[in-house]
Design an enzyme around this catalytic site. Structure first.
Site, PDB file in Angstrom:
ATOM      1  N   PHE A 105       0.860  -1.187   0.000  1.00 28.90           N
ATOM      2  CA  PHE A 105       0.000   0.000   0.000  1.00 28.90           C
ATOM      3  C   PHE A 105       0.892   1.231   0.000  1.00 28.90           C
ATOM      4  O   PHE A 105       1.797   1.360   0.828  1.00 28.90           O
ATOM      5  CB  PHE A 105      -0.918   0.029   1.230  1.00 28.90           C
ATOM      6  N   ASP A 127       9.279   2.959   1.249  1.00 30.39           N
ATOM      7  CA  ASP A 127       8.131   3.703   1.762  1.00 30.39           C
ATOM      8  C   ASP A 127       8.082   3.528   3.278  1.00 30.39           C
ATOM      9  O   ASP A 127       7.703   2.473   3.780  1.00 30.39           O
ATOM     10  CB  ASP A 127       6.849   3.173   1.098  1.00 30.39           C
ATOM     11  N   LYS A 142       2.966  10.662   7.872  1.00 30.54           N
ATOM     12  CA  LYS A 142       2.295  10.316   9.135  1.00 30.54           C
ATOM     13  C   LYS A 142       2.912  10.978  10.369  1.00 30.54           C
ATOM     14  O   LYS A 142       2.644  12.125  10.625  1.00 30.54           O
ATOM     15  CB  LYS A 142       2.221   8.794   9.291  1.00 30.54           C
TER      16      LYS A 142
HETATM   17  N1  PMP Z   1       2.382   4.597   2.251  1.00 28.95           N
HETATM   18  C1  PMP Z   1       2.090   3.782   3.283  1.00 28.95           C
HETATM   19  C2  PMP Z   1       3.009   2.649   3.605  1.00 28.95           C
HETATM   20  C3  PMP Z   1       0.947   4.007   4.053  1.00 28.95           C
HETATM   21  O1  PMP Z   1       0.659   3.200   5.076  1.00 28.95           O
HETATM   22  C4  PMP Z   1       0.110   5.111   3.731  1.00 28.95           C
HETATM   23  C5  PMP Z   1      -1.143   5.424   4.518  1.00 28.95           C
HETATM   24  N2  PMP Z   1      -1.730   4.387   5.194  1.00 28.95           N
HETATM   25  C6  PMP Z   1       0.457   5.929   2.641  1.00 28.95           C
HETATM   26  C7  PMP Z   1       1.597   5.634   1.933  1.00 28.95           C
HETATM   27  C8  PMP Z   1      -0.380   7.105   2.256  1.00 28.95           C
HETATM   28  O2  PMP Z   1      -0.299   8.108   3.205  1.00 28.95           O
HETATM   29  P1  PMP Z   1      -1.376   9.295   3.280  1.00 28.95           P
HETATM   30  O3  PMP Z   1      -2.664   8.682   3.702  1.00 28.95           O
HETATM   31  O4  PMP Z   1      -0.806  10.263   4.263  1.00 28.95           O
HETATM   32  O5  PMP Z   1      -1.455   9.882   1.943  1.00 28.95           O
END
Ligand code: PMP
Length: 389
Positions: free
Chosen positions: A135, A220, A249
């Site tokens: 994700f 990521d 985050k």
């Molecule tokens: N990458 C990862 C690994 C995530 O867990 C998330 C959000 N759960 C995102 C990207 C996207 O982040 P955002 O919701 O702040 O756009």
């Protein structure tokens, strides 16, 4: 009081976009690892702002840093220099040896988008190889890297050039990476996909494959970063040296921010290549500096490693019949159950513990890293009761 609460739910029910399934809770206050609803009931927060509350809710030093900055300057586009931003970018780069520069944006998905663009820009190649179950966000570029159909269906055509290989399968990765691959994009612990830690062999192998084929490695760290897994960044467990690191985050304790760190194999970017109006906002940077002070000063990554391992070991040792597997790293914990977790999450909330799902069958815990040992025992007890019922 009751009436106001109903009003709030009705208002949100009527006017919010409708894309979020909401729990039957109105949250009005937070402190450390605790959230409070409108009636003052207390909850131990293992949702942790979906991974945003690593240093805890409303930390006094974060509040003070924000207040100090907000009285001086709230807006400063990147066309000007700014001391708070300058300091924050330098601190971020200093966290990872070899990182040369930082790009600041406003969310995790934006960080991933930017990393993808920088990889294409840098290599002149189109291909992005990501992982099944991965994700990376929901804007069109990051969505193209996200694997699960449930996020993608209805939004095609997505961005061309993306492919997915099974996570932890080095052979398949080897086949997928070629002369037109700009980057391999991976989480070190897959979060939304079900809390699956990658093996050292796979992750180090992925880095090696990238080096051999002239591709870049994007890690990521949006969910795993800032101490969550027991290191400042999860890739540090495996001694990796990624070329690009996407983060978000917890980076600024809940003030919207994302960032990409750029390593030495990334081409020098030139003006106009990418940009963001709000990126590098000084208030977010001030919060980010306070977060780094807290993580380092209170050794919160080490705390996450210690508390997380103890909790996982304790739950696993109980051999609860409803539990298939306990896995994770640090305070990023997944409890794979033998059934659907929606009801279990409701039962936990009734016991004063808020937790997240990861897919249909996994209870995910992302508590603030400042959670006390006593609070964690309460979480454990609630889990045992709910999983034994
Ligand atoms: N990458 C990862 C690994 C995530 O867990 C998330 C959000 N759960 C995102 C990207 C996207 O982040 P955002 O919701 O702040 O756009």
């Amino acid at each position: 009081m009751m009436e106001t609460m109903l009003d709030i739910k009705a208002l949100e029910g009527q006017y919010s976009s409708g894309i979020y399934a909401k729990r039957d809770l109105v949250i009005t206050r937070g402190s450390g690892a605790l959230l409070y609803d409108e009636q003052g009931s207390e909850y131990i927060d293992c949702v942790g702002g979906q991974g945003t509350a690593n240093v805890g809710h409303c930390q006094p030093t974060v509040i003070a840093a924000i207040q100090e900055q907000i009285q001086k300057l709230m807006i400063c586009p990147e066309m000007f220099h700014n001391p708070t931003r300058a300091q924050f970018q330098a601190r971020l780069c200093g966290l990872v040896p070899g990182m040369q520069r930082a790009y600041l944006c406003n969310s995790g998905t934006e960080a991933v988008e930017a990393a993808i663009k920088f990889a294409r820009y840098s290599t002149g190649r189109p291909g992005i190889v990501a992982a099944m179950r991965g994700f990376h966000g929901r804007t069109l570029g990051s969505l193209s890297a996200t694997w699960n159909k449930k996020y993608r269906d209805g939004f095609e055509p997505l961005v061309p050039g993306f492919s997915h290989v099974p996570y932890d399968n080095l052979e398949k990765l080897q086949e997928a990476v070629n002369d037109s691959t700009a980057a391999v994009l991976l989480e070190v612990v897959q979060g939304e996909g079900g809390v699956y830690p990658g093996s050292a062999e796979f992750l180090q192998g992925a880095q090696e494959i990238c080096r051999q084929r002239g591709a870049l490695l994007i890690i990521d760290e949006v969910q795993t970063g800032f101490g969550r897994t027991g290191q400042m960044f999860a890739f540090q467990h495996h001694g990796l040296q990624p070329d690009l690191v996407a983060m978000g985050k917890s980076i600024a304790a809940g003030i919207p921010m994302g960032a990409v760190l750029l390593g030495e194999r990334v081409t020098q970017l030139s003006p106009g290549v990418h940009g963001s109006t709000f990126g590098g906002n000084p208030v977010a940077c001030a919060a980010g500096l306070a977060v780094l002070d807290l993580l380092e000063g209170q050794q919160l990554p080490q705390r996450a490693a210690r508390l997380g391992k103890a909790l996982m070991d304790e739950i696993a040792a109980l051999n609860l019949p409803a539990v298939r597997e306990v896995r994770g790293k640090g305070l990023m914990i997944g409890i794979e159950t033998r059934g659907k977790v929606a009801g279990l999450l409701g039962a936990l909330a009734e016991k004063g513990v808020l937790a997240l799902p990861a897919g249909l069958t996994v209870i995910r815990l992302l508590p603030p890293l400042v959670i006390s040992g006593e609070q964690l025992q309460t979480v454990k007890q609630a889990l045992i009761e709910v999983l034994s019922a």
